[in-house]
Design a protein around this motif. Sequence first.
Motif, PDB file in Angstrom:
ATOM      1  N   MET A   1       0.841  -1.192   0.000  1.00 61.91           N
ATOM      2  CA  MET A   1       0.000   0.000   0.000  1.00 61.91           C
ATOM      3  C   MET A   1       0.880   1.248   0.000  1.00 61.91           C
ATOM      4  O   MET A   1       1.750   1.420   0.856  1.00 61.91           O
ATOM      5  CB  MET A   1      -0.907   0.013   1.245  1.00 61.91           C
ATOM      6  CG  MET A   1      -1.828   1.224   1.324  1.00 61.91           C
ATOM      7  SD  MET A   1      -2.828   1.241   2.842  1.00 61.91           S
ATOM      8  CE  MET A   1      -3.862  -0.203   2.592  1.00 61.91           C
ATOM      9  N   LYS A   2       0.677   2.139  -0.985  1.00 59.44           N
ATOM     10  CA  LYS A   2       1.421   3.389  -1.037  1.00 59.44           C
ATOM     11  C   LYS A   2       0.818   4.378  -0.051  1.00 59.44           C
ATOM     12  O   LYS A   2      -0.394   4.609  -0.058  1.00 59.44           O
ATOM     13  CB  LYS A   2       1.390   3.978  -2.449  1.00 59.44           C
ATOM     14  CG  LYS A   2       2.161   3.160  -3.479  1.00 59.44           C
ATOM     15  CD  LYS A   2       2.143   3.853  -4.831  1.00 59.44           C
ATOM     16  CE  LYS A   2       2.947   3.058  -5.855  1.00 59.44           C
ATOM     17  NZ  LYS A   2       2.915   3.717  -7.196  1.00 59.44           N
ATOM     18  N   ILE A   3       1.682   4.937   0.796  1.00 59.98           N
ATOM     19  CA  ILE A   3       1.216   5.796   1.879  1.00 59.98           C
ATOM     20  C   ILE A   3       1.920   7.137   1.821  1.00 59.98           C
ATOM     21  O   ILE A   3       3.128   7.211   1.566  1.00 59.98           O
ATOM     22  CB  ILE A   3       1.476   5.124   3.241  1.00 59.98           C
ATOM     23  CG1 ILE A   3       0.706   3.795   3.327  1.00 59.98           C
ATOM     24  CG2 ILE A   3       1.101   6.047   4.405  1.00 59.98           C
ATOM     25  CD1 ILE A   3       1.156   2.894   4.442  1.00 59.98           C
ATOM     26  N   LEU A  19       5.139   2.119   9.427  1.00 60.12           N
ATOM     27  CA  LEU A  19       4.603   1.551   8.196  1.00 60.12           C
ATOM     28  C   LEU A  19       5.707   1.273   7.180  1.00 60.12           C
ATOM     29  O   LEU A  19       5.682   0.260   6.471  1.00 60.12           O
ATOM     30  CB  LEU A  19       3.556   2.493   7.614  1.00 60.12           C
ATOM     31  CG  LEU A  19       2.251   2.562   8.431  1.00 60.12           C
ATOM     32  CD1 LEU A  19       1.460   3.823   8.086  1.00 60.12           C
ATOM     33  CD2 LEU A  19       1.399   1.315   8.188  1.00 60.12           C
ATOM     34  N   HIS A  24       5.919  -0.921   3.550  1.00 60.66           N
ATOM     35  CA  HIS A  24       5.073  -0.081   2.706  1.00 60.66           C
ATOM     36  C   HIS A  24       5.871   1.108   2.162  1.00 60.66           C
ATOM     37  O   HIS A  24       6.651   1.721   2.895  1.00 60.66           O
ATOM     38  CB  HIS A  24       3.875   0.445   3.508  1.00 60.66           C
ATOM     39  CG  HIS A  24       2.965  -0.635   4.009  1.00 60.66           C
ATOM     40  ND1 HIS A  24       2.038  -1.252   3.208  1.00 60.66           N
ATOM     41  CD2 HIS A  24       2.869  -1.214   5.233  1.00 60.66           C
ATOM     42  CE1 HIS A  24       1.393  -2.172   3.912  1.00 60.66           C
ATOM     43  NE2 HIS A  24       1.872  -2.159   5.141  1.00 60.66           N
ATOM     44  N   VAL A  26       6.475   4.717   1.636  1.00 62.83           N
ATOM     45  CA  VAL A  26       5.969   5.869   2.378  1.00 62.83           C
ATOM     46  C   VAL A  26       6.636   7.138   1.879  1.00 62.83           C
ATOM     47  O   VAL A  26       7.865   7.187   1.723  1.00 62.83           O
ATOM     48  CB  VAL A  26       6.221   5.709   3.894  1.00 62.83           C
ATOM     49  CG1 VAL A  26       5.811   6.973   4.646  1.00 62.83           C
ATOM     50  CG2 VAL A  26       5.466   4.501   4.439  1.00 62.83           C
ATOM     51  N   THR A 157      -3.839  -3.607   8.340  1.00 64.84           N
ATOM     52  CA  THR A 157      -2.561  -3.109   7.822  1.00 64.84           C
ATOM     53  C   THR A 157      -1.730  -2.501   8.943  1.00 64.84           C
ATOM     54  O   THR A 157      -0.524  -2.770   9.063  1.00 64.84           O
ATOM     55  CB  THR A 157      -2.803  -2.062   6.724  1.00 64.84           C
ATOM     56  OG1 THR A 157      -3.485  -2.672   5.634  1.00 64.84           O
ATOM     57  CG2 THR A 157      -1.491  -1.468   6.226  1.00 64.84           C
ATOM     58  N   ALA A 161       1.867  -3.793  11.007  1.00 63.62           N
ATOM     59  CA  ALA A 161       3.033  -2.917  11.116  1.00 63.62           C
ATOM     60  C   ALA A 161       3.387  -2.616  12.574  1.00 63.62           C
ATOM     61  O   ALA A 161       4.214  -1.757  12.849  1.00 63.62           O
ATOM     62  CB  ALA A 161       2.772  -1.611  10.371  1.00 63.62           C
TER      63      ALA A 161
END
Length: 300
Positions: A1-3, A19, A24, A26, A157, A161
Motif C-alpha cells: 500500500m502506497k502511503i 509503516l 510499505h 511511504v 494493515t 506494522a
Amino acid sequence: MKIAVMGAGAVGCYYGAMLALAGHPVTMIGRQAHATAMASNGVILLKAGETHRAPVQATTEPSGVADADLVLISVKSDDTVAAAEAIAPYLKSDSRILSLQNGVDNAERLEAVFGRAVIPAAVYVAVETVAAGKVRHNGRGELVIGTGPASAELARTFAQAGIPTDVSENVAAVLWTKLTVNCAYNALCAIGQLPYGPMVSVNGVAEVMTDVVKECRAVAQAAGISLPDNLIGTVMGLAAAMPSQFSSTAQDLQRRKKTEIEHLNGYVVRTAEKFGLSVPANRTLLACVRLLEEANRRTA
C-alpha cells in the motif's frame, strides 16, 4: 500500500516510520529541514532502546500525496484547512484519508475541503522530535479509528506494522475522551514545564485536573456525547503510565512554536459558550497558555 504522510512532525514520523519498516512505500511531506534529513537518512526512530532507520521518500511539496492509496494527515490543527487545500488537487479519487490529529473536529474540517469522507482517529502515542527526521518513542502507539468501508482493512494493515488499532462505531466519544485527557494535562504541563509524574504530585494540581474533567464531561453531554464513567481514573492514571512525558503543548512552547491550545481547552470553552455553560478551569488554562505564547512572541 502506497502511503503519504502530510505533516512530518513527531506523530507523522512515528507512524510513517512504523509503516515503512513493515515494507510499505511511504512518502513524508514536511518542512525543508525534515525533508532534507529524511531524504538522506530516512526516518530515524528511537524505540525500545534500539535505533531503526525507516526508508522513506521525502518532500516539501503537497504533490507528494499523488498516487498514495492512504494519506495520513498529521499537521497541527491550526494548519488543517491550509494543508487540505494544498493537497486536494493531487489526491487520487479512491485515496483513503485518515486524520491523526488532536481535537475532535479535524475530520469534519477536512471533509469540508475534500468533499469526501475522512476517517477520524484517536492517537495514543508518546513521541518527541529529537532532531530533523529523528524521533524518540516514549510509550504506547495505538490507534482507534472510525468506521468506514476501508476501516477493517486499514486496522489489519496497521496491526501488521506493529500499530495496535481498534475500529469504533462511537469514535466521537473516543475523541472526546482523548480531548478531555489533553485538556487535563497539556496546559498544566506547559505552564509548569514539568513532566506528568512530578506535575500531578504538586499540591492542588489533581484538583484542577478533576475540575477540568468535570467541565469537559458537562460540555460533551450537552453536545450529545456520553463519556466513560471511570474517566477521572483514566485521566489520573496516565501520569503513572507516562511519568516522564511532556505534553505536546509543553514541547511546542519549549520550541517557541504556536500550540494547539485553541483546539483543546479552547474548543471546550467555545462549545460551552454555545450551550450557555460555565467552564472556568478550562478558560483559565486557555488564558494562561495564550499568555505564554504571547510572551514567546514578544521575546522572539
